[in-house]
Enzyme design. Structure first.
Site, PDB file in Angstrom:
ATOM      1  N   GLN A 106      10.878  38.177  70.631  1.00  0.00           N
ATOM      2  CA  GLN A 106      10.790  37.557  71.955  1.00  0.00           C
ATOM      3  C   GLN A 106       9.712  38.273  72.768  1.00  0.00           C
ATOM      4  O   GLN A 106       9.399  37.857  73.872  1.00  0.00           O
ATOM      5  CB  GLN A 106      12.140  37.684  72.679  1.00  0.00           C
ATOM      6  CG  GLN A 106      13.271  36.983  71.955  1.00  0.00           C
ATOM      7  CD  GLN A 106      14.628  37.393  72.519  1.00  0.00           C
ATOM      8  OE1 GLN A 106      15.110  36.832  73.473  1.00  0.00           O
ATOM      9  NE2 GLN A 106      15.249  38.392  71.927  1.00  0.00           N
ATOM     10  N   HIS A 124       8.134  33.564  71.999  1.00  0.00           N
ATOM     11  CA  HIS A 124       7.811  33.400  73.421  1.00  0.00           C
ATOM     12  C   HIS A 124       6.311  33.561  73.696  1.00  0.00           C
ATOM     13  O   HIS A 124       5.909  33.744  74.837  1.00  0.00           O
ATOM     14  CB  HIS A 124       8.616  34.375  74.280  1.00  0.00           C
ATOM     15  CG  HIS A 124      10.082  34.041  74.331  1.00  0.00           C
ATOM     16  ND1 HIS A 124      11.047  34.929  74.733  1.00  0.00           N
ATOM     17  CD2 HIS A 124      10.749  32.903  74.023  1.00  0.00           C
ATOM     18  CE1 HIS A 124      12.250  34.346  74.672  1.00  0.00           C
ATOM     19  NE2 HIS A 124      12.080  33.126  74.232  1.00  0.00           N
ATOM     20  N   CYS A 135      -8.347  21.551  80.344  1.00  0.00           N
ATOM     21  CA  CYS A 135      -9.033  21.058  79.128  1.00  0.00           C
ATOM     22  C   CYS A 135      -8.614  21.806  77.860  1.00  0.00           C
ATOM     23  O   CYS A 135      -9.136  21.521  76.788  1.00  0.00           O
ATOM     24  CB  CYS A 135     -10.542  21.151  79.316  1.00  0.00           C
ATOM     25  SG  CYS A 135     -11.157  22.849  79.414  1.00  0.00           S
TER      26      CYS A 135
HETATM   27  P1  CNA Z   1      16.414  42.063  78.081  1.00  0.00           P
HETATM   28  O1  CNA Z   1      17.283  40.962  78.542  1.00  0.00           O
HETATM   29  O2  CNA Z   1      15.699  42.872  79.103  1.00  0.00           O
HETATM   30  O3  CNA Z   1      17.338  43.005  77.194  1.00  0.00           O
HETATM   31  C1  CNA Z   1      16.872  44.173  76.600  1.00  0.00           C
HETATM   32  C2  CNA Z   1      17.997  44.778  75.788  1.00  0.00           C
HETATM   33  O4  CNA Z   1      17.461  45.856  75.040  1.00  0.00           O
HETATM   34  C3  CNA Z   1      19.159  45.314  76.610  1.00  0.00           C
HETATM   35  O5  CNA Z   1      20.381  44.863  76.054  1.00  0.00           O
HETATM   36  C4  CNA Z   1      19.045  46.844  76.477  1.00  0.00           C
HETATM   37  O6  CNA Z   1      20.306  47.491  76.408  1.00  0.00           O
HETATM   38  C5  CNA Z   1      18.333  46.986  75.168  1.00  0.00           C
HETATM   39  N1  CNA Z   1      17.479  48.181  75.060  1.00  0.00           N
HETATM   40  C6  CNA Z   1      16.606  48.673  75.962  1.00  0.00           C
HETATM   41  N2  CNA Z   1      15.971  49.751  75.471  1.00  0.00           N
HETATM   42  C7  CNA Z   1      16.474  49.956  74.220  1.00  0.00           C
HETATM   43  C8  CNA Z   1      16.237  50.905  73.204  1.00  0.00           C
HETATM   44  N3  CNA Z   1      15.333  51.896  73.350  1.00  0.00           N
HETATM   45  N4  CNA Z   1      16.939  50.808  72.052  1.00  0.00           N
HETATM   46  C9  CNA Z   1      17.870  49.821  71.881  1.00  0.00           C
HETATM   47  N5  CNA Z   1      18.130  48.889  72.801  1.00  0.00           N
HETATM   48  C10 CNA Z   1      17.437  48.945  73.960  1.00  0.00           C
HETATM   49  O7  CNA Z   1      15.308  41.538  77.063  1.00  0.00           O
HETATM   50  P2  CNA Z   1      15.410  40.406  75.939  1.00  0.00           P
HETATM   51  O8  CNA Z   1      14.302  40.645  75.006  1.00  0.00           O
HETATM   52  O9  CNA Z   1      16.769  40.255  75.420  1.00  0.00           O
HETATM   53  O10 CNA Z   1      15.083  39.093  76.800  1.00  0.00           O
HETATM   54  C11 CNA Z   1      14.140  38.219  76.428  1.00  0.00           C
HETATM   55  C12 CNA Z   1      12.899  38.215  77.324  1.00  0.00           C
HETATM   56  C13 CNA Z   1      12.412  39.562  77.739  1.00  0.00           C
HETATM   57  C14 CNA Z   1      11.769  37.645  76.530  1.00  0.00           C
HETATM   58  O11 CNA Z   1      11.386  36.431  77.061  1.00  0.00           O
HETATM   59  C15 CNA Z   1      10.616  38.642  76.611  1.00  0.00           C
HETATM   60  O12 CNA Z   1       9.368  38.014  76.716  1.00  0.00           O
HETATM   61  C16 CNA Z   1      10.909  39.447  77.794  1.00  0.00           C
HETATM   62  N6  CNA Z   1      10.262  40.781  77.871  1.00  0.00           N
HETATM   63  C17 CNA Z   1       9.366  41.207  76.937  1.00  0.00           C
HETATM   64  C18 CNA Z   1       8.787  42.451  77.038  1.00  0.00           C
HETATM   65  C19 CNA Z   1       7.790  42.899  75.985  1.00  0.00           C
HETATM   66  O13 CNA Z   1       7.070  42.067  75.442  1.00  0.00           O
HETATM   67  N7  CNA Z   1       7.764  44.203  75.667  1.00  0.00           N
HETATM   68  C20 CNA Z   1       9.132  43.290  78.103  1.00  0.00           C
HETATM   69  C21 CNA Z   1      10.034  42.823  79.071  1.00  0.00           C
HETATM   70  C22 CNA Z   1      10.599  41.573  78.927  1.00  0.00           C
END
Ligand code: CNA
Length: 245
Positions: A106, A124, A135
Site C-alpha cells: 500500500q 495505491h 492530456c
Molecule cells: P496505517 O493505517 O498508518 O497503519 C500502520 C500500521 O503499521 C499500524 O497498525 C502500526 O501499528 C504499524 N506499524 C508502524 N510502525 C511499525 C513497525 N516498525 N513495525 C511493525 N508495525 C508497525 O497504514 P496502512 O498502510 O495500514 O494504511 C494504508 C495507507 C497508508 C496507504 O494508502 C498508504 O499509501 C499510506 N501511507 C503510506 C506511507 C508510505 O508509503 N511509506 C506512509 C504513510 C501512509
C-alpha cells in the site's frame, strides 16, 4: 514476542518457495517515514490547516484545492532521502533466493524497489510517477520537484499534473489489484505486516488466501489477529531481518 511462534515462522519461511508479502506504512516507519494511524503518525500530528489529513488526501480536496494538495504532498509525504530498512532488505533477499513471489504494498515510497525487489505490486500507486489530468502526458518526480509551491501545470495543456497515487474516493487500478489477488490465491505462506488493515479494498485482500500459514507482523493488534495462524507483535524491520538472516 513469543519465541516459539518466531521459531515456527522461521521454519515455514525456510521450507517455502511460494511466499507472498502484503504490507503497509509500518514497513517504512523504521526508514523515518511516518505512517498514518500510529500515535506518531501523520493523522495525529498538528497541522497549520483547517483540514484533516484524510480530507487533504481525498479526490474531492485534490479537485477543489490542487495547489494546497501539491503543497501537502511535498511537505508531508515525500521523503526522498529515506533508505530501505531491514524489512525491505529481508524481502528482497527472499525474492532473490526464489522463495518470495510477490510483494503487494500500500506504500507509495518506492523503498521495496530501492532495496532490490522486482515484483512489487503498488496497489495505491507511487509518489515517483506523475501525469497530466488533462492530456495524460507523463511527468517525472524531478518535474514535480522543480515547482516549489503549488501544483505543476502541464506544458502542453496547462491542466494540473498529479502524482499517480490512489486518493480516498478513487478506484484502484484493477489490473494491479487482480494480480495481487492471483498471487495471494496461489501463495503457500502469506505474510502480512505493518498495516492497520482498515483501508479498503486493500484490507479485503486477506480474504483471498486459502492456506494455513497466514503470518501477521505488526506493532499493534489488528482485526486479523484473531484469525491469523501466527502473530508476531513488534518492529517489522527487526523481525523480518531476524526471520530471514
Ligand atoms: P496505517 O493505517 O498508518 O497503519 C500502520 C500500521 O503499521 C499500524 O497498525 C502500526 O501499528 C504499524 N506499524 C508502524 N510502525 C511499525 C513497525 N516498525 N513495525 C511493525 N508495525 C508497525 O497504514 P496502512 O498502510 O495500514 O494504511 C494504508 C495507507 C497508508 C496507504 O494508502 C498508504 O499509501 C499510506 N501511507 C503510506 C506511507 C508510505 O508509503 N511509506 C506512509 C504513510 C501512509
Amino acid at each position: 514476542m513469543d519465541n516459539a511462534v518466531f521459531d515456527e515462522v522461521k521454519r515455514i519461511i525456510q521450507e517455502s518457495s511460494n511466499i507472498v508479502f502484503f504490507g503497509g506504512a509500518g514497513v517504512s516507519t523504521a526508514s523515518g517515514i511516518p505512517d498514518f494511524r500510529s500515535a506518531t503518525g501523520l493523522y495525529n500530528q498538528k497541522s497549520n490547516t483547517q483540514y484533516s489529513p484524510e480530507y487533504m488526501l481525498s479526490r474531492e480536496f485534490f479537485v477543489t484545492h490542487p495547489d494546497e494538495f501539491a503543497d501537502y504532498v511535498r511537505e508531508n509525504l515525500i521523503y526522498e532521502n529515506a533508505q530501505p530498512n531491514g524489512a525491505h532488505y529481508a524481502l528482497a533477499k527472499l525474492e532473490k533466493e526464489g522463495k518470495l513471489k510477490a510483494i503487494i504494498t500500500q506504500n507509495i515510497d518506492r523503498l521495496h524497489q530501492k532495496a532490490g525487489s522486482k515484483n512489487v505490486l503498488e496497489i495505491h500507486g507511487s509518489l515517483y510517477e506523475y501525469y497530466c489530468t488533462g492530456c495524460r502526458q507523463e511527468y517525472t518526480f524531478e518535474d514535480f520537484k522543480s515547482v516549489k509551491k503549488g501544483a505543476l501545470r502541464c506544458s502542453k495543456c496547462s491542466k494540473v499534473v498529479r502524482p499517480d497515487v490512489v486518493l480516498y474516493g478513487e478506484n484502484l487500478d484493477m489490473t494491479v489489484f487482480y494480480s495481487a489477488i492471483k498471487a495471494i490465491e496461489e501463495a503457500d505462506v502469506f505474510i502480512v505486516g505493518g498495516t492497520s488493515l482498515v483501508v479498503y479494498p486493500a484490507a479485503s485482500l486477506l480474504n483471498y488466501y486459502h492456506g494455513h500459514k497466514l503470518v501477521l507482523i505488526n506493532m499493534e493488534k489488528t482485526s486479523a489477529d484473531s484469525f491469523a495462524d501466527y502473530v508476531l507483535h513488534g518492529d517489522i524491520s527487526q523481525i523480518l531481518h531476524d526471520l530471514v538472516n
